[in-house]
Design an enzyme around this catalytic site. Structure first.
Site, PDB file in Angstrom:
ATOM      1  N   GLY A   1       0.793  -1.210  -0.087  1.00 14.50           N
ATOM      2  CA  GLY A   1      -0.047   0.163   0.025  1.00 14.50           C
ATOM      3  C   GLY A   1       0.700   1.358   0.140  1.00 14.50           C
TER       4      GLY A   1
ATOM      5  N   CYS B   1     -13.556   1.093 -28.755  1.00 12.95           N
ATOM      6  CA  CYS B   1     -14.933   1.541 -28.987  1.00 12.95           C
ATOM      7  C   CYS B   1     -15.607   1.824 -27.708  1.00 12.95           C
ATOM      8  CB  CYS B   1     -15.664   0.906 -30.068  1.00 12.95           C
ATOM      9  SG  CYS B   1     -14.869   0.608 -31.534  1.00 12.95           S
TER      10      CYS B   1
ATOM     11  N   PRO C   1       4.877  -5.025  -0.691  1.00 10.15           N
ATOM     12  CA  PRO C   1       4.771  -4.070  -1.727  1.00 10.15           C
ATOM     13  C   PRO C   1       4.608  -4.249  -3.124  1.00 10.15           C
ATOM     14  CG  PRO C   1       7.060  -4.279  -1.169  1.00 10.15           C
ATOM     15  CD  PRO C   1       6.203  -5.473  -0.300  1.00 10.15           C
TER      16      PRO C   1
HETATM   17  N1  LLP Z   1      -1.217  -7.270  -0.349  1.00 10.97           N
HETATM   18  C1  LLP Z   1      -2.398  -7.381  -0.747  1.00 10.97           C
HETATM   19  C2  LLP Z   1      -3.242  -8.551  -0.047  1.00 10.97           C
HETATM   20  C3  LLP Z   1      -3.144  -6.432  -1.896  1.00 10.97           C
HETATM   21  O1  LLP Z   1      -4.501  -6.943  -1.891  1.00 10.97           O
HETATM   22  C4  LLP Z   1      -2.236  -5.647  -2.507  1.00 10.97           C
HETATM   23  C5  LLP Z   1      -3.108  -4.910  -3.403  1.00 10.97           C
HETATM   24  C6  LLP Z   1      -1.012  -5.756  -2.308  1.00 10.97           C
HETATM   25  C7  LLP Z   1      -0.422  -6.406  -1.101  1.00 10.97           C
HETATM   26  C8  LLP Z   1      -0.045  -4.580  -2.944  1.00 10.97           C
HETATM   27  O2  LLP Z   1      -0.487  -3.222  -2.715  1.00 10.97           O
HETATM   28  P1  LLP Z   1       0.372  -2.065  -3.194  1.00 10.97           P
HETATM   29  O3  LLP Z   1       1.745  -1.952  -2.534  1.00 10.97           O
HETATM   30  O4  LLP Z   1       0.789  -2.267  -4.740  1.00 10.97           O
HETATM   31  O5  LLP Z   1      -0.356  -1.029  -3.097  1.00 10.97           O
HETATM   32  N2  LLP Z   1      -5.254  -1.961  -9.392  1.00 10.97           N
HETATM   33  C9  LLP Z   1      -5.216  -1.005  -8.450  1.00 10.97           C
HETATM   34  C10 LLP Z   1      -4.319  -1.203  -7.060  1.00 10.97           C
HETATM   35  C11 LLP Z   1      -4.850  -2.567  -6.420  1.00 10.97           C
HETATM   36  C12 LLP Z   1      -4.186  -3.230  -5.598  1.00 10.97           C
HETATM   37  C13 LLP Z   1      -4.964  -4.276  -5.057  1.00 10.97           C
HETATM   38  N3  LLP Z   1      -4.170  -5.025  -4.125  1.00 10.97           N
HETATM   39  C14 LLP Z   1      -4.438   0.237  -9.062  1.00 10.97           C
HETATM   40  O6  LLP Z   1      -4.067   0.063 -10.338  1.00 10.97           O
HETATM   41  O7  LLP Z   1      -4.178   1.292  -8.230  1.00 10.97           O
END
Ligand code: LLP
Length: 428
Positions: A237, A353, A272
């Site tokens: 996150g 489209c 991450p």
């Molecule tokens: N761990 C879990 C359980 C998760 O669900 C996620 C992301 C992460 C780690 C990694 O999160 P990050 O560090 O990348 O924020 N498609 C969306 C983001 C969806 C994230 C879903 N889960 C976008 O393009 O912003």
């Protein structure tokens, strides 16, 4: 974004002009910088030296990138059998894989058990019961983390908020406590971890601090119930700079988070995705046509929402700028150029489209011409991994740059690829 720089009026990825990649490989193409990926991984590992960093494969699942991160020492966070397959395909140590996800199928759980995955992050009572049955049947001891929903607002887009009570993820604290009391489930399962993932593109440590306080409180309850918790999985996150965000750095995040963890006697797992890959990639696309509209230009490009969904799905604002520029200023200054310099409001749209098919709306751009090359920045995470074949469009190629060299790490899909799974179903 130091590995993507304008030099002599031309965008470079490390030591390679972006235009030469587009000419060799065609467009649309994702271009990643090896050193940008490694720098970010190390930045995080330096800030959290004791943590096991399990790179979140969903952000970008390319095998070359997974290999790179495995070689750098990363474990992996996977959420499907497919992601597990990829992690194992690059020789990841199964002990360093965590398997999360709200809807794991039985075959996926079996695959994880038989592969010796380090920890399964369980998200519901049903899943825990199924896992207990399967672990017994397989005759295996399984390490589990319980994903709790700490009911924290991470202050991000509602589609990427995951730790609020109404979200589908994890179990609330009361349910978690009653699950831990189900002694019948814990013959072959050992609950050793508490998992939270509160959302994505989080820009300050505040929501983590709140979530962690709830996790720590819950850990003392769980220990009191006889569960030997030794792991906190803080999820992913951490946000990145898409353009002008006020962001806590990894070190600043660590300064607020690590002291809270210090007394817990737990190892830290992190997941991450975006933090490592987001700024390490761009999408190159060519302008096909330029149309004049009343108050703006419309540049129709050869990349669209099937290649990069984020603008359409989340209204995400990715910087877009030509690969060749008319001024020696660097990219940041160029973006501040005034209308007086010949630019105009422009919708940068794709060829699909759908009215919702755009890369950026109402952007100030220099006058664009057909054949101009554009770079869509900060697309290393959730770009190619969310690409689809909508409108029967082959998915783009991917290129990894190292210094002055580059390699195609995903070849462009072909029309044959598009119909391969339907072979034999043509009636005549
Ligand atoms: N761990 C879990 C359980 C998760 O669900 C996620 C992301 C992460 C780690 C990694 O999160 P990050 O560090 O990348 O924020 N498609 C969306 C983001 C969806 C994230 C879903 N889960 C976008 O393009 O912003």
């Amino acid at each position: 974004m130091t590995h993507f720089r304008y030099q002599q009026r031309e965008l470079y990825c490390e030591g390679v002009p972006a235009s030469s990649i587009a000419e060799d490989v065609g467009t649309p193409v994702y271009v990643y910088s090896r050193n940008a990926i490694l720098d970010r991984y190390r930045e995080l590992q330096d800030a959290f030296p004791q943590a096991l960093i399990c790179y979140s494969v969903k952000a970008n699942a390319n095998l070359a990138i997974l290999s790179l991160l495995r070689d750098a020492g990363a474990g992996f966070d996977v959420v499907s059998g497919g992601e597990l397959y990829r992690a194992l395909a690059v020789g990841a140590d199964p002990e360093h894989i965590v398997f999360a996800g709200v809807g794991k199928r039985e075959d996926e759980i079996l695959y994880a058990l038989r592969s010796g995955v380090g920890m399964l992050n369980v998200e519901s009572e049903n899943e825990l019961s199924l896992l207990a049955v399967l672990a017994k049947r397989e005759g295996r001891q399984v390490d589990v983390a319980l994903r709790i929903n700490p009911d924290v607002d991470p202050a991000t887009h509602r589609y990427i908020t995951t730790g609020k009570r109404e979200n589908k993820f994890g179990v609330d604290l009361e349910t978690a406590r009653s699950l831990l009391a189900r002694k019948d489930l814990f013959g072959r399962l050992r609950v050793r971890g508490i998992h939270v993932h509160i959302g994505s593109q989080i820009t300050s440590s505040d929501p983590y601090v709140v979530a962690l306080a709830r996790v720590l409180e819950f850990i003392s309850i769980a220990r009191g119930m006889g569960h030997d918790i030794d792991t906190i999985d803080l999820g992913g996150g951490f946000g990145i700079d898409y353009g002008g965000e006020d962001l806590a750095s990894a070190k600043e995040m660590a300064a607020d988070i690590l002291p809270l963890l210090a007394k817990s006697n737990c190892r830290l797992v992190m997941e991450p995705g975006r933090f490592i890959l987001g700024n390490a990639g761009i999408l190159l696309t060519r302008v096909l046509y330029v149309k004049d509209h009343a108050d703006r230009a419309q540049a129709v490009c050869d990349a669209g929402m099937n290649d990069l969904l984020r603008p359409s799905l989340y209204d995400a604002n990715h910087k877009i700028w030509p690969v060749r520029v008319e001024t020696d200023e660097d990219q940041v200054d160029v973006l501040k150029m005034s209308v007086a310099s010949g630019g105009r409001a422009t919708d940068v749209v794709g060829p699909l489209c759908e009215t919702g098919d755009f890369l950026g709306l109402d952007r100030f751009m220099p006058g664009l011409e057909p054949n101009d090359l554009l770079s869509v920045f900060t697309t290393g995470a959730y770009g190619s991994s969310m690409a689809s074949n909508y409108n029967s469009r082959p998915r783009p190629a991917e290129v990894l740059v190292t210094g002055k060299d580059f390699a195609v790490v995903t070849r462009r899909e072909t029309y044959e690829d598009l119909v391969r799974r339907e072979a034999g179903f043509v009636s005549r």
